[in-house]
Scaffold this active site. Structure first.
Site, PDB file in Angstrom:
ATOM      1  N   ARG A  58      -3.085  -1.349  -5.651  1.00  0.00           N
ATOM      2  CA  ARG A  58      -4.278  -1.670  -6.439  1.00  0.00           C
ATOM      3  C   ARG A  58      -3.977  -2.689  -7.531  1.00  0.00           C
ATOM      4  NH1 ARG A  58      -8.186   1.951  -5.300  1.00  0.00           N
ATOM      5  NH2 ARG A  58      -7.397   3.444  -3.786  1.00  0.00           N
ATOM      6  N   ALA A 109      -5.362   5.857  -6.330  1.00  0.00           N
ATOM      7  CA  ALA A 109      -6.672   6.511  -6.204  1.00  0.00           C
ATOM      8  C   ALA A 109      -7.014   6.694  -4.733  1.00  0.00           C
ATOM      9  CB  ALA A 109      -7.759   5.721  -6.921  1.00  0.00           C
ATOM     10  N   SER A 110      -5.958   6.809  -3.902  1.00  0.00           N
ATOM     11  CA  SER A 110      -6.133   7.065  -2.478  1.00  0.00           C
ATOM     12  C   SER A 110      -7.010   5.981  -1.841  1.00  0.00           C
ATOM     13  CB  SER A 110      -6.697   8.469  -2.265  1.00  0.00           C
ATOM     14  OG  SER A 110      -6.743   8.794  -0.900  1.00  0.00           O
ATOM     15  N   HIS A 111      -8.082   6.378  -1.155  1.00  0.00           N
ATOM     16  CA  HIS A 111      -8.918   5.450  -0.402  1.00  0.00           C
ATOM     17  C   HIS A 111     -10.083   4.908  -1.216  1.00  0.00           C
ATOM     18  CE1 HIS A 111     -10.795   9.391  -0.161  1.00  0.00           C
ATOM     19  NE2 HIS A 111     -11.947   8.770  -0.052  1.00  0.00           N
TER      20      HIS A 111
END
Length: 502
Positions: A58, A109-111
């Protein structure tokens, strides 16, 4: 600090918007939470904590990693920064000789969309529990003591070590020590521009052909598709890539690689119930009689499949920590349970410390694909007998009012009371979350069901309905609507719209 840090809690993770005006998850917040994590470790009896920190791809990841590292450092911890990493690797680093910090933090934040980020925490015992995160956030809100310089923040690279661990699993799975055990297998890897692009190189090093792999470069804007094995666009993309390349199978990861799915050579998606069936078949073939723990929304066909393979199917509450903890509890009680898995793709194997590791799961599947290919077979041969529903739908019914949990529980109780006397309604014997009702449709037996449950975090009632016969979903939706009609605080608009559309 104006942000109420407790509002950033999501299950066992910190999560929130990290980009844009008034974003609550700032560098200052990450610093404060990092310091609180160190204080929490001290409260557990670790006098001189060592903390490892990694991140996914990210765009806010690097800044939040540096800020969290600064907070840990200010609180007197020795800090090791691993840079780009995966969530499972951040746990494995804690139990790997030569690394072995006392705790680790993964910035992910994963997906979720590119403007979101979060912090995920591990100790050597595994991921922290919800109550542990409450304690960390309480410390962060009150202010962790700053104990001065504990030495320089050190940059280390753990990912190559984790890669070697996965390579060792391939050789063990294929019972060989040859350098290229995957020679002859063609695998397309789709990393979705997350942290998992290195997996293509790992497979290539083992002899696999990875022609057609895509989106391997980390890019925190996720320009091609959402890195999510449950996302329709993402699955369509990897399916198309497999077909174009003529590969044996494709694999896809979420951003931080704790979830995964695959597609077969025809581009057919192997996720959700199919994925659970596949890994269950592999495990039960080696040791019949084992118990497979899943979340509550798995299908009746999966239950039948696991039993036919000689296993026991144990449905439990949604939430990967819930499923994992229940599997650990069952093993402690003497019940042989090698797998805890959610339909979302979170899979934790006992042989891998009950760590939810999508990359490890895929590695196990690739070993089996290679073994079967040598016999002239395919992975999907194992799930040829999986009975899948003719119809299925999932929707979320909004709950209105301040005390949404009380309203939701009242609705569930209303359904259960109705089921006690309604002809054709059967409360499932393994009902461990909300209310699961089975139906005998069109003169059949147990060929339809719905599950109505209360969301863990949100003011909604998730509803899943599946039918083995055409028209069954509408029939059950209408039956449920008749029961819930007039319930205070439940918005039934989506349920009514679905019925009208059918």
């Amino acid at each position: 600090m104006s942000t109420d840090l407790r509002m950033l809690k999501s299950g066992t993770d910190v999560r929130g918007r990290a980009l844009g005006e008034d974003a609550p998850l700032t560098a200052a917040v990450a610093t404060r939470i990092g310091a609180a994590f160190v204080k929490w470790l001290r409260d557990r009896g670790i006098s001189n904590p060592r903390v490892a920190i990694g991140r996914d791809s990210r765009i806010t990841g690097e800044a939040l990693l540096e800020a969290c590292a600064e907070g840990c450092h200010q609180a007197g911890a020795q800090v090791e920064c691993y840079g780009l990493c995966t969530t499972p690797a951040m746990y494995m680093s804690l139990i790997t000789e030569g690394f072995g910090c006392d705790g680790s933090v993964m910035i992910t934040a994963s997906h979720h969309p590119y403007d979101r980020n979060g912090l995920k925490f591990f100790t050597k015992e595994g991921g922290i529990e919800s109550a542990d995160l409450d304690a960390i956030l309480d410390i962060a809100c009150s202010g962790a003591p700053l104990l001065g310089d504990a030495g320089p923040v050190v940059k280390r690279d753990f990912l190559p070590v984790y890669c070697e661990q996965l390579k060792d699993r391939v050789r063990k799975g294929l019972d060989t020590d040859i350098p290229k055990p995957l020679l002859g297998l063609h695998v397309v890897v789709d990393a979705g521009n997350g942290a998992g692009g290195f997996y293509a190189d790992l497979l290539e090093d083992l002899g696999a052909w990875v022609e057609g792999s895509q989106f391997l470069e980390p890019d925190g804007m996720f320009p091609n598709h959402i890195p999510n094995p449950e996302n329709e666009q993402a699955m369509a993309s990897v399916s198309a890539a497999v077909l174009q390349a003529g590969a044996d199978l494709g694999v896809i990861f979420d951003t931080d690689c704790d979830r995964a799915a695959i597609v077969d050579r025809t581009g057919r998606e192997i996720n959700r119930n199919r994925l659970i069936a596949l890994i269950s078949a592999i495990l039960l073939d080696k040791k019949p009689g084992a118990t497979i723990v899943t979340d509550s929304v798995t299908s009746s066909g999966l239950n039948q499949f696991i039993m036919e393979w000689g296993g026991e199917h144990y449905r439990y509450k949604r939430g990967y920590r819930n499923v994992i903890n229940e599997a650990i509890r069952l093993n402690a009680a003497g019940i042989d349970c090698p797998l805890a898995i959610e339909t979302s793709g979170h899979a934790a194997l006992r042989e891998n410390h009950f760590l939810d590791d999508g990359m490890y799961l895929v590695t196990v599947l690739i070993c089996e694909a290679m073994r079967l290919k040598q016999e002239g077979k395919e992975l999907t041969d194992l799930i040829a007998d999986l009975k899948e529903p003719k119809e299925s739908v999932e929707m979320r019914l909004t709950i209105q009012g301040e005390d949404f949990r009380a309203v939701g529980r009242a609705a569930i109780e209303k359904v259960m009371e109705h089921a006690d006397f309604a002809p054709g309604w059967h409360i499932a014997p393994d009902n461990r979350e909300g209310v699961r009702i089975s139906f005998d449709l069109m003169d059949g037996v147990n060929n339809g069901w719905f599950l109505l449950r209360l969301s863990v975090h949100d003011p909604v009632l998730p509803l899943n309905i599946e039918s083995d016969v055409p028209g069954g979903v509408k029939f059950m939706a209408e039956a449920l609507l008749n029961v819930l009609e007039g319930s205070e605080g439940i918005d039934l608009a989506k349920l009514k719209a679905f019925i009208e559309a059918k």
